[in-house]
Design a protein around this motif. Structure first.
Motif, PDB file in Angstrom:
ATOM      1  N   UNK A   1       3.232   6.278  -3.193  1.00 20.79           N
ATOM      2  CA  UNK A   1       2.534   5.023  -3.527  1.00 20.79           C
ATOM      3  C   UNK A   1       2.789   4.534  -4.952  1.00 20.79           C
ATOM      4  N   UNK A   2       4.024   4.218  -5.200  1.00 21.24           N
ATOM      5  CA  UNK A   2       4.388   3.663  -6.491  1.00 21.24           C
ATOM      6  C   UNK A   2       5.246   2.425  -6.234  1.00 21.24           C
ATOM      7  N   UNK A   3       5.179   1.476  -7.158  1.00 19.13           N
ATOM      8  CA  UNK A   3       5.906   0.214  -7.040  1.00 19.13           C
ATOM      9  C   UNK A   3       6.642  -0.008  -8.352  1.00 19.13           C
TER      10      UNK A   3
ATOM     11  N   UNK B   1      -3.157   7.932  -0.276  1.00 21.35           N
ATOM     12  CA  UNK B   1      -3.376   7.270   1.019  1.00 21.35           C
ATOM     13  C   UNK B   1      -2.348   7.748   2.042  1.00 21.35           C
ATOM     14  N   UNK B   2      -2.570   7.441   3.286  1.00 18.18           N
ATOM     15  CA  UNK B   2      -1.743   7.919   4.410  1.00 18.18           C
ATOM     16  C   UNK B   2      -1.722   9.437   4.496  1.00 18.18           C
TER      17      UNK B   2
ATOM     18  N   UNK C   1      -9.508   2.640  -9.940  1.00 14.03           N
ATOM     19  CA  UNK C   1      -8.224   2.793 -10.629  1.00 14.03           C
ATOM     20  C   UNK C   1      -8.436   2.826 -12.138  1.00 14.03           C
TER      21      UNK C   1
ATOM     22  N   UNK D   1       6.726   1.069 -13.678  1.00 13.53           N
ATOM     23  CA  UNK D   1       6.162   1.638 -12.450  1.00 13.53           C
ATOM     24  C   UNK D   1       4.661   1.428 -12.441  1.00 13.53           C
TER      25      UNK D   1
ATOM     26  N   UNK E   1     -11.755  -4.941  -3.082  1.00 12.58           N
ATOM     27  CA  UNK E   1     -10.796  -5.056  -4.185  1.00 12.58           C
ATOM     28  C   UNK E   1     -11.424  -4.629  -5.506  1.00 12.58           C
ATOM     29  N   UNK E   2     -12.650  -5.067  -5.744  1.00 16.67           N
ATOM     30  CA  UNK E   2     -13.273  -4.757  -7.026  1.00 16.67           C
ATOM     31  C   UNK E   2     -13.650  -3.278  -7.128  1.00 16.67           C
TER      32      UNK E   2
ATOM     33  N   UNK F   1      -5.668  -8.633  -5.527  1.00 16.27           N
ATOM     34  CA  UNK F   1      -6.683  -9.188  -4.627  1.00 16.27           C
ATOM     35  C   UNK F   1      -7.922  -9.600  -5.405  1.00 16.27           C
ATOM     36  N   UNK F   2      -8.317  -8.773  -6.340  1.00 17.73           N
ATOM     37  CA  UNK F   2      -9.482  -9.113  -7.157  1.00 17.73           C
ATOM     38  C   UNK F   2      -9.236 -10.405  -7.939  1.00 17.73           C
TER      39      UNK F   2
ATOM     40  N   UNK G   1       5.560   0.341   5.817  1.00 20.45           N
ATOM     41  CA  UNK G   1       5.841   1.075   4.586  1.00 20.45           C
ATOM     42  C   UNK G   1       7.290   0.780   4.210  1.00 20.45           C
TER      43      UNK G   1
ATOM     44  N   UNK H   1     -12.135  -0.841  -5.617  1.00 17.72           N
ATOM     45  CA  UNK H   1     -10.890  -0.082  -5.758  1.00 17.72           C
ATOM     46  C   UNK H   1     -10.312  -0.245  -7.156  1.00 17.72           C
ATOM     47  N   UNK H   2     -10.366  -1.464  -7.654  1.00  8.41           N
ATOM     48  CA  UNK H   2      -9.853  -1.706  -9.000  1.00  8.41           C
ATOM     49  C   UNK H   2     -10.645  -0.892 -10.020  1.00  8.41           C
TER      50      UNK H   2
ATOM     51  N   UNK I   1       0.983   1.796  -9.855  1.00 11.07           N
ATOM     52  CA  UNK I   1       0.451   2.480  -8.675  1.00 11.07           C
ATOM     53  C   UNK I   1       0.200   1.415  -7.620  1.00 11.07           C
ATOM     54  N   UNK I   2       0.604   1.719  -6.411  1.00  8.64           N
ATOM     55  CA  UNK I   2       0.533   0.683  -5.383  1.00  8.64           C
ATOM     56  C   UNK I   2      -0.914   0.310  -5.059  1.00  8.64           C
ATOM     57  N   UNK I   3      -1.795   1.275  -5.032  1.00 10.09           N
ATOM     58  CA  UNK I   3      -3.186   0.966  -4.707  1.00 10.09           C
ATOM     59  C   UNK I   3      -3.794   0.057  -5.778  1.00 10.09           C
ATOM     60  N   UNK I   4      -3.512   0.382  -7.033  1.00  8.67           N
ATOM     61  CA  UNK I   4      -4.056  -0.453  -8.106  1.00  8.67           C
ATOM     62  C   UNK I   4      -3.471  -1.866  -8.033  1.00  8.67           C
TER      63      UNK I   4
ATOM     64  N   UNK J   1      -3.529   3.551   5.680  1.00  4.48           N
ATOM     65  CA  UNK J   1      -2.610   3.008   4.690  1.00  4.48           C
ATOM     66  C   UNK J   1      -3.384   2.303   3.572  1.00  4.48           C
TER      67      UNK J   1
ATOM     68  N   UNK K   1      10.278   5.716  -8.408  1.00  7.57           N
ATOM     69  CA  UNK K   1       9.171   5.949  -7.465  1.00  7.57           C
ATOM     70  C   UNK K   1       9.001   7.434  -7.201  1.00  7.57           C
TER      71      UNK K   1
ATOM     72  N   UNK L   1       0.811  -1.223   0.000  1.00  6.35           N
ATOM     73  CA  UNK L   1       0.000   0.000   0.000  1.00  6.35           C
ATOM     74  C   UNK L   1       0.846   1.276   0.000  1.00  6.35           C
ATOM     75  N   UNK L   2       1.940   1.246   0.752  1.00  6.57           N
ATOM     76  CA  UNK L   2       2.688   2.492   0.955  1.00  6.57           C
ATOM     77  C   UNK L   2       3.779   2.752  -0.064  1.00  6.57           C
ATOM     78  N   UNK L   3       3.918   1.894  -1.069  1.00  7.21           N
ATOM     79  CA  UNK L   3       4.970   2.107  -2.073  1.00  7.21           C
ATOM     80  C   UNK L   3       6.325   2.210  -1.393  1.00  7.21           C
TER      81      UNK L   3
ATOM     82  N   UNK M   1      -5.228  -3.815  -5.373  1.00  3.07           N
ATOM     83  CA  UNK M   1      -6.627  -4.092  -5.716  1.00  3.07           C
ATOM     84  C   UNK M   1      -6.722  -5.152  -6.803  1.00  3.07           C
ATOM     85  N   UNK M   2      -5.888  -5.045  -7.817  1.00  3.51           N
ATOM     86  CA  UNK M   2      -5.996  -5.981  -8.927  1.00  3.51           C
ATOM     87  C   UNK M   2      -5.527  -7.387  -8.507  1.00  3.51           C
TER      88      UNK M   2
END
Lengths: 254, 254, 254, 254, 254, 254, 254, 254
Positions: free
Chosen positions: A72-74, B123-124, B115, A100, B108-109, A111-112, E155, B111-112, A102-105, B58, B12, A65-67, A108-109
């Motif tokens: 929030x980038x990975x 976040x945070x 995105x 790169x 998850x869905x 987990x989905x 994080x 949020x996806x 996005x960490x949130x995406x 987070x 990042x 989540x926190x990148x 989410x993806x």
């Protein structure tokens, strides 16, 4: 139609109760909902293997989540790009070979995808211990509610049975350490210094069955092996999850 | 190709920096990443509106992760079933009109989908205050890192500008309360007793612009209005998010 | 016969699940497991009324365990001696009219009697709110796990329905205060100074239905009425529980 | 008759003072009020042995109150069913050989039985150390108020003498560990992995005098022996308490 | 001219972002902003070496602010007086050879000198780990926000590269201890008893490269060497910082 | 020459003691070491006025260290540029009228200037109360060590006398609030919403004597007046400090 | 005569400052203000030896205030009765050879006697370290304010010189442990089990110089020697303090 | 003679028990062991009045131990010098009319005098409430152990009866505030600003019976009256204690 609070309560209780009972016995328990755990569980479930992901926090996603440093980038390297594509995660090329997301995406993806594959999630659940019978294999997990643990209350756990367990708890390698602490023949050497390239290159070698019935993946694999530390680059984690899924499936004869 | 820790760090930092700069000015800031905030932000972004979702935790998802009493299931009523379908969330009919989803999948869905629609996530990040200039409208938000707030350190915030703000912070209605506390002409009456049916039926009426530039949605809408409390049924939340998106879009002339 | 951890887990889950479902609707919910709550619940259950006792702590017994200043003895006056006899609690006469019991025995015997009478216990459960529909009566309780509350996690509650509720939460009068705080027409005046004799003599008058569907008993009754404080003498508590049971039974037409 | 606060205070002080003085010397001190401690103390007291149960918490019952994972049910196997009957605890057969009881009832009935047998309870008392004179036997316990310990205040303890001590403090085996820490010839190996069947089958063997004057029972017995962990099945605990009582009685020549 | 909050935010973000990117690679990272770290960084920067000072606290100055026992005065001996003069710090002669400065002025002047020399400051940044590649040299630092660490949030960090690192973290010698803990060939012996004269006389000997790429200065130098403890006399710290700067410059070929 | 720990201790104690005694009576006490307090104290001391700055934290600088959201940069507008020049703070023009400084340098240079001007610093000192005699003027401050306050220990304060007091404690306006709380005729209206331009334009008007002997400056001035909130732009703070110094000097007849 | 706050402050500062300076060098520093420390310091001061008692808490008296288990009574045996008489402490004979005193009186009278003898008290002072020069003797103590320690602030200590040090810190034997931890040739074996008679009979043997310049007394003496634990009987403590005073005086040639 | 731990325990328990029983009814309860409470209790006891001093902390002495800002000196003015003489406290004249004592000696001598006069001390006891019967007088106190309060445990208090109560709890005026909070006709105005001279001159006027049966002394007297705050000068406290003793004695007809 009118809404009734009691019916809502009943729906929640009954649906979840049935699932809990159903998962008192399962093929694989993946402990930890970070990138390698999610990838591993998804790929197992896609093969029709009955697999649950047990996460001690309220939310799934672990350190993603926190990148890096709350930005929030990975970053994912070339080798793992196909997994981003597979899970429908969008990315941008930063330099050749560096992508790169996005960490949130990403959370989410992943987990989905796990949900769609049929992974069952048990969040807010802490693994307290492992069950090992006379065959010397990890045959189950002793679990409790995380808030019980936080509150310091004295409440006994329950036990679930699983043919294989995957330790995807990150650099703590919590399941492996439990076994070490209680005298099982397993040594957790602990993560070494930061050296991303080496860590990424070795993680697949370290992804393996480290104790009968227990597989390690992601940073837990490197931590058990005393391997170098990875930076906020997630390709190796995803690939390690994939490898762990292959090894577990093979063990299960799928 | 070799992996380089500094390049990972640079990727990042540069990617996120560009986004942050870009979102110093935006059309809509949605505060709070629960069901109504996610639905609202997604539907706004789908219309091409530049929209960010600001979440103090987070992880995204708010109170959805835990279902009811840690049983990770969520109930949605008939009226909102179409939104489950829209976001690709699977469900099971429990009784006529009551649909049960898994809470992890729902988060998850949703949020996806956000995105994919182009919502940008911050976040945070904690909203400390609002910016109101001579026109008496909420024209921006004063933000800070959540860990700074938790640590009790004295660090100044920054400010982002937005044409509209959506308070989706749940029954705390935090943005609305800030305005009330500082003397703005807005009264947060506070959530009343539990009465799911009434709460669900009234939430769309309470989803509105409660102060120039500030819209409320979800439980925050009911809290401002002194409306009854909802149970762990999420249809109204999703529908309220949809309504808020319509009202905001209309205000923006889209 | 062999013992199997999974069967043990299943036994616990199934038995308790059935009870929880069964008690989503009940005649009476007694909140608080101190002397008045235990006495009230026991006497209701003995009449065949479906009654649950909801206690936020792990153990039942409230303030009785510690006696006075950790000296584990409890004093009961003449008027309530018959209740000691009824519940099989042994005592010693200290002075004419004053009977001393052991606090541990008193809790154990009262709780055992409640079990035998058919009271169902829900411990580690916190009441977060009340359910009030259009008839303006307390028709249910919004509950959550206590450890969730202690942990400060964001997890939604569930709701149970009950025809009558008994507030036996001691001098906090927590259920009554919830109603007051949310604007219900009920004033909790708060306990006055210590005056054991007056407090004991008035407690039966204050044991009554203070809001449609809500009865108060024990110290909660005196707290709502602004009555004097009782000392570590428990006769009035037991008698108040008995009175509350009578009033509730009458209301239920039993 | 009028009620007088001072008389109430005096009654509590005098009654408890007499008991405390009386128990400065006793036959057996059982440390820990869980199932094995309660069973052991009850059976000793039934033989006319002067026995106190010392519990550091406010309430008696240890880990039984919460059942498994806060589902307040306890499982007992066939071998121990006769003890449920003996203590008047009701149960339901779940599967052949598995009996389910309610955890609240189990605590209440076991505690009530202990009271009826003549066990004296000292709750909110922490054991800080043991007394060992020239004969090398545990001849007493050094005790203090638990709240003093929690508060971190510097207050000296007192000492009580006992011919035998029973460590029933669960998997911490606190009394045994004190002796180990101070250099007594006793090793606490610590609980091993979960394996209910083995743990239950061995617990009676491990229930024994592990140091002159110190007996272990319940999970403490298994913890000292390095035996496997038990699940939330309580038959072995009760039987171990019974065994400990037999061994202690034998030692005392009763 | 009008003031615009967004422009202010942009100015801060852009200026700092550019600096952060620029310092992802640098010549020297000095960890710790006490007297030796400040002196070392200043003297390096004065030579045109690209040097950053990383400080985990919000403010720079370390243990100097509080003087001795909160009496904000600092003592410097004759040998280091020339450094006071160099940095423009005023002082008063207390006895021959003992000069007293004000602690606040000392911090301010040292920091101002560092700024004027071109040292870049990164405050509120915690060093979590070191980067060591195949050459076995400390080649970078793994850093994170201090408030993230305080908050206990999960994080991931980022990494910066530096040719040389200076451990100026005081008697904790935190960077050196990290290397020791992870198995690097470096032993931190820990500070010995207080003996100011010896400690001051030996500190320059202990100021050296203790691991490839890692230099120690100030109390960290003495701590690694197991040398005696210094009192609140700061001459040795300043001289050690100067010496470290010389050694590092030499290593860099400047 | 040999170093002697006792001489070092004596030097610190004697030097500071003399200063403390000397400042038991002073012309001006500035409370709070942020930008306005530092500017005010410096300019007063430059006029030869005996002035102390009292700061509750260990370090001087207040909210400046962290810049905006931990990005250590500060923005100053055109009007205050001359003060940057005066204090030797370097800056870069970001856009016309906006100058960016480094936060660490800004603190260090402002503090160094204050030292050079002759301001005496009392850090780690908390103001507990004010002294007001029959003339109704704030004539002194009641002070204590900050660590005593943090520790919750019961230790009495001491009192220092001052002809004028400047409240530079930021938006808490702590000295002004003390007077309000104890019934002095002074109302602290509290900071309003963020509106940097208005806040900056009005701060000089609000910088004034708000109670006999008490002047407010910086955010405390705006907080007392109920004025808008400033962003991380520090020109107004510095100018307000300058204005406060002028007003105080005038009052003192300098 | 009028009262002036500043004069009061000045009186306190000057008087204590003079004392502090005076005691930067002393004959004996007694660390810990319990019974043995008080007795030792008093008897030393009565011989005209310059002696300070350093206590980390706010109040003097250590563990005596709370008697046994908060019952504020202390028992002294026959051998030490003459010391009660010497210090004017009243007592009552409980049984032959056992004398009971009130704990509050005992502390007050011992402390008053120390004051009358000329002992100087330094309370709220923590000993952080010892000073040992080339002669290998404990030649001083490194001290700091206790609240600084509690607050976790980074503030340097000061040093005081003393010819002899007495560790009277109770069973922690804190000064001895510091020396052991830093590698001095001294082993603290730690207190053994409770055996009052043996502990009392051996304490005088264990009261001795355990390291050059460091004497131990009271429970610290027994803790260093690995001797048995004493109960709440204080005769041995007082006699040990007396013995320590004799040994120290002899060493000083008095 | 041999020492026996059990006899020691018995001695402590019996002696204190007898005292506690004896003081369930007393003439005067002084709450708070600071200078005014100690002086008041001593002077009452010297008249043969049965008086207890109840102190919530472990040690007696209140805010005196720390002097001013941890400099352990106390100032007393001319008017109260005779009380220093009376209690045998040594002092030094600082300026005409200002006498400085050592804080530790002052506490010890005042406490010793109270013991000699026959005051009974109950330390570690918190006053939770007051007992008021039909005559509307404070007729007793509801007390509990302080550690119970700190631990947050639910343990009931006991009650002691007293003809008069003296609130000597300092500027909190805790007993008076209890009465105010529960609706008694008593207003605690709260301490005003620091003005030592006025506060000292008025304290005797404010020392009075503020509610039937309740007298206030020391800072509590000034706090109830809304009088100015005193500095670390203790003459007024001692004189107020003396005055309170006179008033109480008069009320008791002594």
């Amino acid at each position: 139609m009118t809404l009734n609070e009691v019916t809502i309560s009943r729906a929640i209780l009954e649906e979840q109760h049935q699932t809990f009972l159903d998962y008192l016995e399962m093929d694989v328990a993946v402990v930890g909902g970070g990138p390698s755990g999610l990838a591993c569980a998804t790929l197992l479930a896609e093969k029709g293997i009955k697999c649950a992901l047990i996460e001690k926090k309220l939310s799934i996603g672990g350190g993603m989540w926190g990148g890096g440093m709350m930005f929030p980038r990975i970053v994912v390297q070339e080798e793992a790009r196909r997994l981003l594509d597979r899970f429908g995660i969008t990315y941008r090329e930063f330099e050749p070979g560096y992508y790169v997301t996005k960490s949130v995406e990403t959370v989410a993806k992943l987990t989905a995808a796990a949900c769609d594959a049929g992974v069952e999630f048990f969040n807010l659940i802490t693994v307290e211990d492992v069950m090992i019978h006379g065959d010397g294999r990890v045959g189950g997990l002793v679990i409790n509610w995380t808030p019980v643990d936080i509150s310091g209350l004295h409440v006994d756990p329950l036990t679930v049975a699983c043919t294989c367990t995957v330790d995807a708890t990150g650099h703590d390698a919590m399941v492996a350490r439990m076994i070490e602490r209680k005298g099982g023949s397993l040594q957790v050497k602990g993560e070494s210094f930061m050296w991303a390239e080496r860590a990424e290159s070795q993680i697949l070698n370290h992804t393996r069955e480290v104790f009968p019935g227990l597989f390690v993946t992601g940073m837990a694999a490197n931590a058990v092996a005393g391997e170098c530390r990875m930076g906020p680059i997630f390709g190796g984690m995803l690939l390690s999850g994939e490898r762990a899924a292959e090894l577990v499936a093979e063990r299960l004869g799928r």
